[in-house]
Structures are given as structure tokens and as C-alpha cells.
Design a protein around this motif. Sequence first.
Motif, PDB file in Angstrom:
ATOM      1  N   ALA A 227       0.824  -1.215   0.000  1.00  0.00           N
ATOM      2  CA  ALA A 227       0.000   0.000   0.000  1.00  0.00           C
ATOM      3  C   ALA A 227       0.855   1.261   0.000  1.00  0.00           C
ATOM      4  CB  ALA A 227      -0.934  -0.009   1.211  1.00  0.00           C
ATOM      5  N   LYS A 228       2.099   1.143   0.453  1.00  0.00           N
ATOM      6  CA  LYS A 228       3.012   2.289   0.457  1.00  0.00           C
ATOM      7  C   LYS A 228       3.848   2.353  -0.821  1.00  0.00           C
ATOM      8  CE  LYS A 228       3.243   2.324   5.500  1.00  0.00           C
ATOM      9  NZ  LYS A 228       2.368   3.516   5.609  1.00  0.00           N
ATOM     10  N   GLY A 229       3.524   1.490  -1.774  1.00  0.00           N
ATOM     11  CA  GLY A 229       4.198   1.535  -3.056  1.00  0.00           C
ATOM     12  C   GLY A 229       5.298   0.521  -3.250  1.00  0.00           C
ATOM     13  N   ALA A 230       5.540  -0.331  -2.263  1.00  0.00           N
ATOM     14  CA  ALA A 230       6.623  -1.302  -2.370  1.00  0.00           C
ATOM     15  C   ALA A 230       6.286  -2.386  -3.384  1.00  0.00           C
ATOM     16  CB  ALA A 230       6.907  -1.944  -1.011  1.00  0.00           C
ATOM     17  N   ASP A 231       7.276  -2.793  -4.155  1.00  0.00           N
ATOM     18  CA  ASP A 231       7.137  -3.903  -5.096  1.00  0.00           C
ATOM     19  C   ASP A 231       7.327  -5.191  -4.299  1.00  0.00           C
ATOM     20  OD1 ASP A 231       7.131  -5.665  -7.181  1.00  0.00           O
ATOM     21  OD2 ASP A 231       9.127  -5.128  -7.924  1.00  0.00           O
ATOM     22  N   ILE A 232       6.240  -5.816  -3.901  1.00  0.00           N
ATOM     23  CA  ILE A 232       6.330  -6.992  -3.033  1.00  0.00           C
ATOM     24  C   ILE A 232       5.142  -7.908  -3.287  1.00  0.00           C
ATOM     25  CG2 ILE A 232       5.109  -5.810  -1.142  1.00  0.00           C
ATOM     26  CD1 ILE A 232       6.848  -7.410   0.817  1.00  0.00           C
ATOM     27  N   ASP A 233       5.389  -9.209  -3.255  1.00  0.00           N
ATOM     28  CA  ASP A 233       4.315 -10.197  -3.398  1.00  0.00           C
ATOM     29  C   ASP A 233       3.590 -10.356  -2.066  1.00  0.00           C
ATOM     30  OD1 ASP A 233       5.084 -10.696  -6.032  1.00  0.00           O
ATOM     31  OD2 ASP A 233       6.519 -12.240  -5.407  1.00  0.00           O
ATOM     32  N   VAL A 234       2.274 -10.333  -2.090  1.00  0.00           N
ATOM     33  CA  VAL A 234       1.493 -10.556  -0.874  1.00  0.00           C
ATOM     34  C   VAL A 234       1.124 -12.037  -0.837  1.00  0.00           C
ATOM     35  CG1 VAL A 234      -0.527  -9.848   0.466  1.00  0.00           C
ATOM     36  CG2 VAL A 234       0.619  -8.201  -1.026  1.00  0.00           C
ATOM     37  N   ASP A 235       2.077 -12.849  -0.372  1.00  0.00           N
ATOM     38  CA  ASP A 235       1.891 -14.305  -0.361  1.00  0.00           C
ATOM     39  C   ASP A 235       1.963 -14.907   1.037  1.00  0.00           C
ATOM     40  OD1 ASP A 235       4.551 -13.995   0.204  1.00  0.00           O
ATOM     41  OD2 ASP A 235       5.303 -15.068  -1.558  1.00  0.00           O
ATOM     42  N   ALA A 268       4.720   2.005  12.687  1.00  0.00           N
ATOM     43  CA  ALA A 268       5.070   2.811  11.517  1.00  0.00           C
ATOM     44  C   ALA A 268       4.351   2.314  10.265  1.00  0.00           C
ATOM     45  CB  ALA A 268       6.581   2.792  11.303  1.00  0.00           C
ATOM     46  N   LEU A 269       4.165   1.002  10.159  1.00  0.00           N
ATOM     47  CA  LEU A 269       3.466   0.463   8.996  1.00  0.00           C
ATOM     48  C   LEU A 269       2.032   0.992   8.917  1.00  0.00           C
ATOM     49  CD1 LEU A 269       4.692  -3.262   9.021  1.00  0.00           C
ATOM     50  CD2 LEU A 269       5.046  -1.597   7.179  1.00  0.00           C
ATOM     51  N   TYR A 270       1.421   1.210  10.082  1.00  0.00           N
ATOM     52  CA  TYR A 270       0.048   1.706  10.091  1.00  0.00           C
ATOM     53  C   TYR A 270      -0.042   3.231  10.004  1.00  0.00           C
ATOM     54  CZ  TYR A 270      -1.761  -2.925  11.314  1.00  0.00           C
ATOM     55  OH  TYR A 270      -2.105  -4.254  11.289  1.00  0.00           O
ATOM     56  N   THR A 271       0.980   3.948  10.458  1.00  0.00           N
ATOM     57  CA  THR A 271       0.846   5.400  10.592  1.00  0.00           C
ATOM     58  C   THR A 271       1.768   6.222   9.692  1.00  0.00           C
ATOM     59  OG1 THR A 271       2.460   5.472  12.418  1.00  0.00           O
ATOM     60  CG2 THR A 271       0.137   5.132  12.998  1.00  0.00           C
ATOM     61  N   SER A 272       2.878   5.640   9.214  1.00  0.00           N
ATOM     62  CA  SER A 272       3.843   6.417   8.437  1.00  0.00           C
ATOM     63  C   SER A 272       3.306   6.773   7.057  1.00  0.00           C
ATOM     64  CB  SER A 272       5.150   5.630   8.292  1.00  0.00           C
ATOM     65  OG  SER A 272       6.021   6.280   7.389  1.00  0.00           O
ATOM     66  N   ASN A 273       3.696   7.972   6.580  1.00  0.00           N
ATOM     67  CA  ASN A 273       3.331   8.418   5.235  1.00  0.00           C
ATOM     68  C   ASN A 273       4.427   8.115   4.208  1.00  0.00           C
ATOM     69  OD1 ASN A 273       0.822   9.528   6.035  1.00  0.00           O
ATOM     70  ND2 ASN A 273       1.863  11.366   6.786  1.00  0.00           N
ATOM     71  N   VAL A 274       5.422   7.315   4.602  1.00  0.00           N
ATOM     72  CA  VAL A 274       6.526   6.982   3.705  1.00  0.00           C
ATOM     73  C   VAL A 274       6.002   6.306   2.438  1.00  0.00           C
ATOM     74  CG1 VAL A 274       8.398   5.304   3.440  1.00  0.00           C
ATOM     75  CG2 VAL A 274       8.403   6.862   5.369  1.00  0.00           C
ATOM     76  N   ARG A 275       6.579   6.692   1.291  1.00  0.00           N
ATOM     77  CA  ARG A 275       6.275   6.043   0.026  1.00  0.00           C
ATOM     78  C   ARG A 275       7.496   5.272  -0.448  1.00  0.00           C
ATOM     79  NH1 ARG A 275       1.581   4.847  -0.999  1.00  0.00           N
ATOM     80  NH2 ARG A 275       2.127   4.697  -3.219  1.00  0.00           N
ATOM     81  N   MET A 276       7.294   4.056  -0.937  1.00  0.00           N
ATOM     82  CA  MET A 276       8.394   3.197  -1.350  1.00  0.00           C
ATOM     83  C   MET A 276       8.417   2.962  -2.857  1.00  0.00           C
ATOM     84  SD  MET A 276       8.387   0.452   1.793  1.00  0.00           S
ATOM     85  CE  MET A 276       9.959  -0.267   1.295  1.00  0.00           C
ATOM     86  N   THR A 277       7.734   3.822  -3.604  1.00  0.00           N
ATOM     87  CA  THR A 277       7.746   3.717  -5.057  1.00  0.00           C
ATOM     88  C   THR A 277       9.141   4.049  -5.577  1.00  0.00           C
ATOM     89  OG1 THR A 277       5.441   4.462  -5.070  1.00  0.00           O
ATOM     90  CG2 THR A 277       6.630   4.499  -7.167  1.00  0.00           C
ATOM     91  N   VAL A 278       9.647   3.267  -6.515  1.00  0.00           N
ATOM     92  CA  VAL A 278      11.007   3.459  -7.020  1.00  0.00           C
ATOM     93  C   VAL A 278      11.003   3.568  -8.541  1.00  0.00           C
ATOM     94  CG1 VAL A 278      12.070   2.251  -5.080  1.00  0.00           C
ATOM     95  CG2 VAL A 278      11.399   0.960  -7.117  1.00  0.00           C
TER      96      VAL A 278
END
Length: 384
Positions: A227-235, A268-278
Motif C-alpha cells: 500500500a506504500k508503493g513497495a514492489d512486493i508479493d502478498v503471499d 510505523a506500517l500503520y501510521t507512516s506516510n513513507v512512500r516506497m515507489t522506485v
Amino acid sequence: MPACPETERFGALLRSLKNRSGLSYEALAKKTGTAGSTLHRYCRGTSVPQDYGSVHRFATACGATPDELRTLHRQWALADAARTETGAVDAEAAVDAVDAVDAVDPADAVVVTGLVDSDRDVGDGDGDGDEEPEAVEVGPVRPVRQGRFRLDQFRQGRFRVVVIGAVVLTLGVSAWALTTDHPSSGKGAGGGSAADGRLLFSAACQPVVAMGQHDACVGEVQRLLHAKGADIDVDSDFGPQTLRRVTAFQVFTGLQPNGVVGGATKEALYTSNVRMTVWPPAKVRQHIRAVFTDAPDAAVAIADCQSFLDPLHILPNTNGTRNWGLFQISDLRLRELGGTPRQALDPEWNIRAAKRLWSKKRDFHDWPNCERAVKGAATTAPAR
């Protein structure tokens, strides 16, 4: 340290690896750079290292498989969380601290002001490291009349009890004040439950979510990162990809980048506004070519070999250090370049830092493992 199930299981895993290897504590001390007496305490389950690096070195020296390393990493995280949650400091930890103090000039070690790392234990001095640590009693400390200890008294060990008392007090305060990302972190925010959308804080999830785990709690971590833009598999499988993304997220949010999801990381996962889009691979290739004008094809091949053109690629080494970003710049090189892990995960900074390393000899000697990747490419500048 009072025995707890997590610490006991951690020690049992280490003992199993040690016994299977057939190596003595002395031999393992030489291979890992950690004193044999310290390794002995880890295996007995009476001491837990603050840094996973020493555990990884020990397990690797014992021939641990990748699956065993994942299991060990998770068990260390649980044991470390149990240690930091209680803030317990035992007499054997004081032995580690005193041995570390004894290793420096006594004139500089009279006042103990910081946390002592037991991984830097210098042992008992006899070289074998297999013996039981001597028992140490920490009792009332009598007033010291002189303002400074005399050097000969320090060397004779007359004030060992005073030093141990100071170390125990410092360790206790530091464990309370400096602990990061332990299970109690985030409780002040009200905790959570599956009902209010904070599954990681519910009873369904363990205090620490870590490598080797496979359940809905891992899936929640992955979902939040995605949800923060990370390229990750939700497995729902906490494998190397999730480890890299968690570590990168911790760097972005200013948390300790230990790769385990404890209380502070959950919050932090619930509250941070960090974006991980690259940057996408096409943009990465384009920028590398623009910076490495003298060897564009070779530079792209090196980055592809090192990180698969992933700006957030993080690789742990067996000595506890890490390599960061597109060109996998090591901690050592990062210090030499005056950079930080956060900068190394910025593709613009990482590419230009790699160019600085290349410019020293105008070749790619810093990346010897990728020589095959650049075979046939022009790896040096054309003759002038």
C-alpha cells in the motif's frame, strides 16, 4: 538472565549447529571473531547478542543451510525481543562487559558511560574459550575514597565489583532508554485488533514477525508495504524479498534496520506516510547510461547483476554488514563515500556513488563477482 522459552530455544538451535559441526569453541571463535566464552554463553541460552551478525557468522561457520539460517534469524528476533522487553541484565552479561573493559587502557576505562557490546568480548585470556565463565557477584558497592583509581589497582582487579556494578546499572538504564522496536513499542498508541484494522497488534500475531514465518500476519505486513508503493508479493511468506522490503522501510522511517517487524515497525506500517515507489528498470538503465558515459553497457550489466536493477535491493553479508541499492554499495564503501543507507537507496545517489568508485581506477574492480556479466563489454574508458 532469567530463562525464557525464546532464549532457551535460541540456545538449543545454536548448540545443535555447534555439535553437528564438530568444531570446538576455540575453532569457532577464530572463524567468527567472537570470543569462545561468549559463544559458549549463547549456546547455553544465558546470553543473547544484540546484533544478529555474530549469530549469522556462527551459524555459517557451522555449515547451516538457508532454511536453518531463516529459522535461526526468527528465533534470534524472538529471543532478542524477550530480552529487551524485560530489560534483564544478568551477571554473565556483566562478565562480557568487564572483559570488554579489560581489553582497553585502564586509564580510559575508569568511568563506564555506554552500552557494552558482548560480541566484542575478548575472552578469559587463556585462548581456548571452552571453559565456564567465572561466577561474579554484584553486591553493595562501598564508597571509593580516591577520586581516581590507581592504574596498578585496576590491573590487579581490586575494583572489578565497582566496574561490574556500574556496567549493570548502565546496561539496565540503556536497555530501558535505548531499546528500539521491541514488542512493547507502540502500546502507547492504544494497541489494536483485527476488528479495528490493526491485525499486527492483535492476539492473532506474535510480538515479532520475522524471517521464516508464514501466516496472515506476514500477509498483513506485505499488504501494508504494498500500500506504500513497495514492489512486493502478498503471499504471506516472510522470505528474502519481504526481508529486503522491511529493512528498506525501516531505513526510510528512521528505525533500526534489523529486518524484523516488532512494535515500532508495526506502528510505523500503520501510521507512516513513507512512500516506497522506485524507478522502473527502464529509467534505471537510462540514468546509468547517462552517468557512465565511458562504459554505459558494462555499468548497466553490473547493476543488473548486483541488484536486478532494484533500487531497494539490500543484501546481508555473513559478517553482519550489508550491501545497499542498485550497485550494492557495502557498508565499508558507504562510510568511505560519506553516505548513509538512506542515501544508498536513492537511485540517483547510488549511481553517482558507483561512478565515483569506478573513477578511481576506471574499472569495475569493486564488483569482481559480476565479471561474467560484463564479458564482451567495454569495461574501461577508450584510450586517449
